[in-house]
Structures are given as C-alpha cells and as structure tokens.
Design a protein around this motif. Structure first.
Motif, short mmCIF file in Angstrom:
data_model
loop_
_atom_site.label_atom_id
_atom_site.label_comp_id
_atom_site.label_asym_id
_atom_site.label_seq_id
_atom_site.Cartn_x
_atom_site.Cartn_y
_atom_site.Cartn_z
N LEU A 35 0.92 -1.13 0.03
CA LEU A 35 0.19 0.03 -0.01
C LEU A 35 0.92 1.28 -0.01
O LEU A 35 0.74 2.19 -0.66
N GLU A 36 1.80 1.21 0.81
CA GLU A 36 2.72 2.40 0.83
C GLU A 36 3.70 2.47 -0.41
O GLU A 36 4.73 3.21 -0.23
N LEU A 173 -1.26 -1.84 -6.10
CA LEU A 173 -0.40 -2.63 -7.08
C LEU A 173 -0.45 -1.85 -8.47
O LEU A 173 0.68 -1.56 -9.30
N SER A 174 -1.78 -1.72 -8.88
CA SER A 174 -1.78 -1.39 -10.37
C SER A 174 -1.36 0.30 -10.38
O SER A 174 -0.77 0.53 -11.61
N LEU A 175 -1.52 0.89 -9.50
CA LEU A 175 -1.03 2.34 -9.22
C LEU A 175 0.34 2.26 -9.41
O LEU A 175 1.27 3.36 -9.90
N THR A 177 2.40 -0.01 -10.63
CA THR A 177 2.71 -0.50 -11.84
C THR A 177 2.69 0.65 -13.11
O THR A 177 3.57 0.93 -13.67
N PHE A 178 1.48 1.28 -13.17
CA PHE A 178 1.07 1.99 -14.07
C PHE A 178 0.72 3.71 -13.97
O PHE A 178 0.60 4.32 -14.80
N GLY A 179 0.68 3.86 -12.74
CA GLY A 179 0.29 5.13 -12.19
C GLY A 179 1.42 6.29 -12.64
O GLY A 179 2.45 5.84 -12.60
N ARG A 180 0.87 7.36 -12.91
CA ARG A 180 1.72 8.63 -12.96
C ARG A 180 1.61 9.61 -11.92
O ARG A 180 0.45 9.56 -11.24
N PRO A 181 2.46 10.47 -11.39
CA PRO A 181 2.39 11.55 -10.40
C PRO A 181 1.18 12.40 -10.85
O PRO A 181 1.01 12.98 -12.10
N LEU A 223 -0.20 6.42 -16.74
CA LEU A 223 0.76 5.41 -16.58
C LEU A 223 2.21 6.02 -16.16
O LEU A 223 2.43 7.23 -16.62
N ARG A 224 2.94 5.32 -15.61
CA ARG A 224 4.21 5.63 -15.02
C ARG A 224 5.01 4.53 -14.85
O ARG A 224 4.31 3.35 -14.45
#
Length: 252
Positions: A35-36, A173-175, A177-181, A223-224
């Motif tokens: 989570l962190e 987990l998805s964030l 893997t793919f998240g952007r700021p 994504l990121r």
C-alpha cells in the motif's frame, strides 16, 4: 515473571502466537508495504529470508505467501519462488471497474445511516489527506485507500469489506505499476463530495459520486514507470517491527 520494563524480542513474541497469527502478521505487514509502495510489482519474496525477517519458520512464511496469492497480491511460481504480483494494464482497468461497483454497494448501504461520529471521523480523515498534500505520492495513495476501506468497515458487511479491502490493495499494485504522479487535490474534493451525499441520505447520489471518483482516479493515475529501490528485506524491517509492537501490545 517477565520484567515489563524489558520489551520482549520479536522472536519471543512470535513464539507466543499460533501459526495462523504468525502468518497473519506477515500478511498485514506485506499488504501495508504494498500500500505504501515500499514493495513494488515483481519484487521477490524468498521464504527463507522472509521467515528470518519475521522470526518464523519457512512453513509459516509459505502459508502467508499462499494467503497473499489467494488475494491476488503475490504470484507463486516454480521452485517456491514468490513475487509481488504484476498486474497487466487490462487487469488494472478491470480492477477499477469491479471496485467501482463494489463501492457503489458500500455507499448505498451507508447513505442516511452514518452517525454524527462516523461523519466526523470521515471528515477528519479527508482533512488528514489535505494536510498530506505536497508530500510523497505513497502517503497520498495510502490515505486515499484507507478512506475507502474505512467506508467499507462502517457498512458492517463482512463479505463486502473483505472484497473491497482486497481489491483496494490490488489497485495499489496497479497504481505502482502504471500510475503517473498527479495532484491529490481532485481526489480529496471527490471524497468530500461522497461524504456530503452520505450525510444527505441520498444513496443514488452517493453511488454516482463514488463511481465518478473511481473513474477519475483511473483516468488521472495511469501510467508511469516505478523507480528502483534497495534491499527488500531491509525495506520490510520496519513493517516487521510494527507487527512486533502490535503483538507485544496484545500479549502484554
């Protein structure tokens, strides 16, 4: 008689717990590390070093990894190799679709049924989210996820809580893997709008606002690429110590 002034070691505390409690402690620690974003998709979780870090046998570590695998947070491969799960992009979007429908059920159940104390607790949490703006992305994601889990807890529906909690962690987990700021400002405002609808006792408005919020989270975040980090067992050190403190408080 044990001297209360001398804290028991992690191994001593663990020795007082049964196997299921020991495995649960590892699960809680790894979920929180995910989570962190201290742990990221693809990170290896060796049974032996995991057992050493948490002061348990490889069998108990394996049991914990099996539980996390059933939640979709860990992938078990040949030769007892375990990895933090790596969702595909399609899986990530599907998770948000499923999460949206689950959380619509949560807020429908809560609309008009929250106590004044519960509303105050939710607004205090949103204030904490606002205070964390400008800090690490991981803090924002943790607080945002905790808001959704808190709502599910207040609904007092154990099965729904279980699924919301699991998919909320999986979404983290998805964030990772793919998240952007992105700025958390919109999400904070959307959380406030959900609370407003709940307090007004309007289940359909609450459901619509929750659905809109989660759709916007997905659109803003993807994504990121994730950054590189240090030794994974060292990363898990503070989480093992947190479980040590939790277990000591329970057995004292």
């Amino acid at each position: 008689m044990e001297d209360a002034s001398c804290p028991a070691s992690f191994q001593e505390i663990v020795s007082r717990m049964d196997a299921s409690d020991r495995a649960a402690a590892i699960c809680r620690a790894i979920r929180r590390a995910i989570l962190e974003q201290a742990l990221s998709p693809g990170d290896k979780l060796p049974e032996d070093t995991l057992g050493e870090r948490f002061g348990v046998s490889r069998t108990i570590a394996r049991h914990a990894l099996g539980q996390l695998a059933s939640e979709g947070l860990v992938e078990l491969r040949r030769n007892r190799i375990a990895l933090v799960a790596t969702p595909s992009f399609d899986e990530a979007r599907d998770e948000f679709d499923i999460r949206r429908e689950l959380e619509r059920l949560v807020v429908r159940a809560l609309a008009g049924n929250l106590t004044a104390e519960q509303v105050a607790e939710l607004r205090a949490h949103v204030a904490e989210e606002a205070a964390a703006r400008g800090g690490p992305d991981a803090n924002s994601i943790r607080l945002a996820t905790e808001f959704h889990v808190k709502l599910a807890e207040m609904a007092a529906k154990p099965t729904l809580l279980r699924y919301v909690r699991e998919i909320a962690y999986r979404s983290s987990l998805s964030l990772a893997t793919f998240g952007r700021p992105h700025s958390p400002e919109c999400a904070i405002n959307e959380h406030g709008a959900v609370i407003d609808a709940l307090e007004a006792g309007d289940p359909e408005r609450a459901a619509d606002r929750m659905a809109h919020h989660l759709d916007q989270v997905a659109e803003r975040a993807f994504l990121r690429a994730a950054p590189a980090r240090g030794d994974l067992m060292e990363i898990l050190g503070p989480y093992a110590e947190a479980e040590r403190g939790r277990s000591h408080a329970r057995t004292a």
